[in-house]
Design a protein around this motif. Sequence first.
Motif, PDB file in Angstrom:
ATOM      1  N   LYS A 285       0.809  -1.222   0.000  1.00  0.00           N
ATOM      2  CA  LYS A 285       0.000   0.000   0.000  1.00  0.00           C
ATOM      3  C   LYS A 285       0.843   1.273   0.000  1.00  0.00           C
ATOM      4  CE  LYS A 285      -3.046  -1.188   3.387  1.00  0.00           C
ATOM      5  NZ  LYS A 285      -4.128  -0.957   4.361  1.00  0.00           N
ATOM      6  N   TYR A 286       1.936   1.280   0.759  1.00  0.00           N
ATOM      7  CA  TYR A 286       2.651   2.529   1.000  1.00  0.00           C
ATOM      8  C   TYR A 286       3.969   2.663   0.246  1.00  0.00           C
ATOM      9  CZ  TYR A 286      -0.778   2.920   4.713  1.00  0.00           C
ATOM     10  OH  TYR A 286      -1.950   2.991   5.411  1.00  0.00           O
ATOM     11  N   THR A 287       4.362   1.657  -0.514  1.00  0.00           N
ATOM     12  CA  THR A 287       5.595   1.738  -1.287  1.00  0.00           C
ATOM     13  C   THR A 287       5.232   2.083  -2.728  1.00  0.00           C
ATOM     14  OG1 THR A 287       6.613   0.092   0.155  1.00  0.00           O
ATOM     15  CG2 THR A 287       7.669   0.481  -1.952  1.00  0.00           C
ATOM     16  N   PRO A 288       5.869   3.098  -3.313  1.00  0.00           N
ATOM     17  CA  PRO A 288       5.523   3.521  -4.667  1.00  0.00           C
ATOM     18  C   PRO A 288       5.724   2.414  -5.707  1.00  0.00           C
ATOM     19  CG  PRO A 288       6.962   5.128  -3.616  1.00  0.00           C
ATOM     20  CD  PRO A 288       6.922   3.923  -2.724  1.00  0.00           C
ATOM     21  N   ALA A 289       4.959   2.492  -6.782  1.00  0.00           N
ATOM     22  CA  ALA A 289       5.108   1.543  -7.892  1.00  0.00           C
ATOM     23  C   ALA A 289       6.554   1.552  -8.365  1.00  0.00           C
ATOM     24  CB  ALA A 289       4.173   1.931  -9.029  1.00  0.00           C
ATOM     25  N   GLY A 290       7.068   0.389  -8.717  1.00  0.00           N
ATOM     26  CA  GLY A 290       8.440   0.262  -9.183  1.00  0.00           C
ATOM     27  C   GLY A 290       9.442   0.003  -8.074  1.00  0.00           C
ATOM     28  N   SER A 291       8.984   0.049  -6.827  1.00  0.00           N
ATOM     29  CA  SER A 291       9.865  -0.235  -5.693  1.00  0.00           C
ATOM     30  C   SER A 291      10.031  -1.745  -5.533  1.00  0.00           C
ATOM     31  CB  SER A 291       9.287   0.345  -4.403  1.00  0.00           C
ATOM     32  OG  SER A 291       9.158   1.745  -4.495  1.00  0.00           O
ATOM     33  N   THR A 292      10.982  -2.120  -4.705  1.00  0.00           N
ATOM     34  CA  THR A 292      11.237  -3.532  -4.441  1.00  0.00           C
ATOM     35  C   THR A 292      10.772  -3.884  -3.036  1.00  0.00           C
ATOM     36  OG1 THR A 292      13.174  -3.501  -5.882  1.00  0.00           O
ATOM     37  CG2 THR A 292      13.042  -5.292  -4.292  1.00  0.00           C
ATOM     38  N   ILE A 293      10.041  -4.993  -2.916  1.00  0.00           N
ATOM     39  CA  ILE A 293       9.623  -5.535  -1.625  1.00  0.00           C
ATOM     40  C   ILE A 293      10.178  -6.950  -1.554  1.00  0.00           C
ATOM     41  CG2 ILE A 293       7.676  -6.235  -0.191  1.00  0.00           C
ATOM     42  CD1 ILE A 293       6.026  -4.073  -1.697  1.00  0.00           C
ATOM     43  N   THR A 294      10.900  -7.235  -0.483  1.00  0.00           N
ATOM     44  CA  THR A 294      11.532  -8.542  -0.311  1.00  0.00           C
ATOM     45  C   THR A 294      11.012  -9.194   0.966  1.00  0.00           C
ATOM     46  OG1 THR A 294      13.535  -7.695  -1.355  1.00  0.00           O
ATOM     47  CG2 THR A 294      13.750  -9.747  -0.109  1.00  0.00           C
ATOM     48  N   VAL A 295      10.662 -10.474   0.870  1.00  0.00           N
ATOM     49  CA  VAL A 295      10.250 -11.261   2.029  1.00  0.00           C
ATOM     50  C   VAL A 295      11.315 -12.321   2.255  1.00  0.00           C
ATOM     51  CG1 VAL A 295       8.474 -12.756   2.998  1.00  0.00           C
ATOM     52  CG2 VAL A 295       7.817 -10.864   1.497  1.00  0.00           C
ATOM     53  N   ALA A 296      11.779 -12.432   3.495  1.00  0.00           N
ATOM     54  CA  ALA A 296      12.830 -13.401   3.812  1.00  0.00           C
ATOM     55  C   ALA A 296      12.498 -14.106   5.121  1.00  0.00           C
ATOM     56  CB  ALA A 296      14.184 -12.697   3.924  1.00  0.00           C
ATOM     57  N   ALA A 297      12.994 -15.330   5.259  1.00  0.00           N
ATOM     58  CA  ALA A 297      12.821 -16.098   6.491  1.00  0.00           C
ATOM     59  C   ALA A 297      14.132 -16.799   6.804  1.00  0.00           C
ATOM     60  CB  ALA A 297      11.700 -17.123   6.328  1.00  0.00           C
ATOM     61  N   ARG A 298      14.436 -16.891   8.090  1.00  0.00           N
ATOM     62  CA  ARG A 298      15.657 -17.575   8.518  1.00  0.00           C
ATOM     63  C   ARG A 298      15.455 -18.125   9.927  1.00  0.00           C
ATOM     64  NH1 ARG A 298      16.113 -12.311   9.269  1.00  0.00           N
ATOM     65  NH2 ARG A 298      17.001 -11.482  11.172  1.00  0.00           N
ATOM     66  N   GLN A 299      16.276 -19.073  10.292  1.00  0.00           N
ATOM     67  CA  GLN A 299      16.277 -19.601  11.643  1.00  0.00           C
ATOM     68  C   GLN A 299      17.302 -18.822  12.443  1.00  0.00           C
ATOM     69  OE1 GLN A 299      16.539 -23.846  11.855  1.00  0.00           O
ATOM     70  NE2 GLN A 299      17.202 -23.819  13.984  1.00  0.00           N
ATOM     71  N   GLN A 300      16.925 -18.422  13.667  1.00  0.00           N
ATOM     72  CA  GLN A 300      17.811 -17.584  14.470  1.00  0.00           C
ATOM     73  C   GLN A 300      17.620 -17.913  15.949  1.00  0.00           C
ATOM     74  OE1 GLN A 300      17.532 -13.369  13.504  1.00  0.00           O
ATOM     75  NE2 GLN A 300      17.649 -12.869  15.670  1.00  0.00           N
ATOM     76  N   ASP A 301      18.578 -18.611  16.531  1.00  0.00           N
ATOM     77  CA  ASP A 301      18.573 -18.889  17.975  1.00  0.00           C
ATOM     78  C   ASP A 301      17.263 -19.499  18.469  1.00  0.00           C
ATOM     79  OD1 ASP A 301      21.172 -17.751  18.161  1.00  0.00           O
ATOM     80  OD2 ASP A 301      20.291 -15.749  18.332  1.00  0.00           O
ATOM     81  N   GLY A 302      16.760 -20.513  17.795  1.00  0.00           N
ATOM     82  CA  GLY A 302      15.538 -21.185  18.211  1.00  0.00           C
ATOM     83  C   GLY A 302      14.254 -20.480  17.797  1.00  0.00           C
ATOM     84  N   PHE A 303      14.378 -19.456  16.976  1.00  0.00           N
ATOM     85  CA  PHE A 303      13.216 -18.718  16.504  1.00  0.00           C
ATOM     86  C   PHE A 303      13.206 -18.719  14.982  1.00  0.00           C
ATOM     87  CE2 PHE A 303      13.616 -17.129  20.739  1.00  0.00           C
ATOM     88  CZ  PHE A 303      12.351 -16.724  21.129  1.00  0.00           C
ATOM     89  N   ALA A 304      12.019 -18.589  14.421  1.00  0.00           N
ATOM     90  CA  ALA A 304      11.879 -18.283  13.002  1.00  0.00           C
ATOM     91  C   ALA A 304      11.807 -16.767  12.912  1.00  0.00           C
ATOM     92  CB  ALA A 304      10.612 -18.905  12.432  1.00  0.00           C
ATOM     93  N   ALA A 305      12.654 -16.180  12.091  1.00  0.00           N
ATOM     94  CA  ALA A 305      12.661 -14.725  11.895  1.00  0.00           C
ATOM     95  C   ALA A 305      12.223 -14.442  10.474  1.00  0.00           C
ATOM     96  CB  ALA A 305      14.047 -14.157  12.155  1.00  0.00           C
ATOM     97  N   LEU A 306      11.140 -13.724  10.334  1.00  0.00           N
ATOM     98  CA  LEU A 306      10.597 -13.372   9.021  1.00  0.00           C
ATOM     99  C   LEU A 306      10.647 -11.862   8.868  1.00  0.00           C
ATOM    100  CD1 LEU A 306       8.700 -15.878  10.262  1.00  0.00           C
ATOM    101  CD2 LEU A 306       8.104 -15.864   7.868  1.00  0.00           C
ATOM    102  N   SER A 307      11.065 -11.400   7.691  1.00  0.00           N
ATOM    103  CA  SER A 307      11.171  -9.962   7.481  1.00  0.00           C
ATOM    104  C   SER A 307      10.571  -9.562   6.142  1.00  0.00           C
ATOM    105  CB  SER A 307      12.624  -9.501   7.562  1.00  0.00           C
ATOM    106  OG  SER A 307      13.389 -10.121   6.560  1.00  0.00           O
ATOM    107  N   VAL A 308      10.037  -8.341   6.134  1.00  0.00           N
ATOM    108  CA  VAL A 308       9.520  -7.702   4.919  1.00  0.00           C
ATOM    109  C   VAL A 308      10.305  -6.403   4.778  1.00  0.00           C
ATOM    110  CG1 VAL A 308       7.520  -6.704   3.758  1.00  0.00           C
ATOM    111  CG2 VAL A 308       7.226  -8.699   5.247  1.00  0.00           C
ATOM    112  N   THR A 309      11.036  -6.288   3.674  1.00  0.00           N
ATOM    113  CA  THR A 309      11.896  -5.133   3.430  1.00  0.00           C
ATOM    114  C   THR A 309      11.428  -4.421   2.179  1.00  0.00           C
ATOM    115  OG1 THR A 309      13.767  -6.350   4.381  1.00  0.00           O
ATOM    116  CG2 THR A 309      14.298  -4.421   3.039  1.00  0.00           C
ATOM    117  N   ASP A 310      11.385  -3.086   2.249  1.00  0.00           N
ATOM    118  CA  ASP A 310      11.053  -2.319   1.058  1.00  0.00           C
ATOM    119  C   ASP A 310      12.055  -1.186   0.889  1.00  0.00           C
ATOM    120  OD1 ASP A 310      10.038   0.384   2.018  1.00  0.00           O
ATOM    121  OD2 ASP A 310       8.651  -0.919   3.099  1.00  0.00           O
TER     122      ASP A 310
END
Length: 105
Positions: free
Chosen positions: A6-31
């Motif tokens: 919704k808030y990132t202008p057209a043509g921008s990049t949005i990346t979704v990533a997941a990793r294991q970190q110290d007994g947790f699942a860490a998920l991130s959304v980067t724009d």
Amino acid sequence: MDNAVKYTPAGSTITVAARQQDGFAALSVTDNGPGIPPQLQSHVFDMFYTGEHTVADSRRSLGLGLALCKTIVDAHGGTITLTDNIPHGCVFTFTVPLGEVTLHE
């Protein structure tokens, strides 16, 4: 994801990533959009907080999405954070504990 779209202008990049970190699942959304000003960042997880932006169709959101996300993540023993994506944009990251799920069918 919804806020990034919704808030990132057209043509921008949005990346979704997941990793294991110290007994947790860490998920991130980067724009690489305009980001959130530092003075507003501490409020993004507050209920009914909508910031300065309007949605593309000129309707404001209710300010419940990130507050609800925080409530769910907290209930599962995780964390949710907002950091800057240098040189511009946002990184929303949440963690939840890893563990096996037992299904009772």
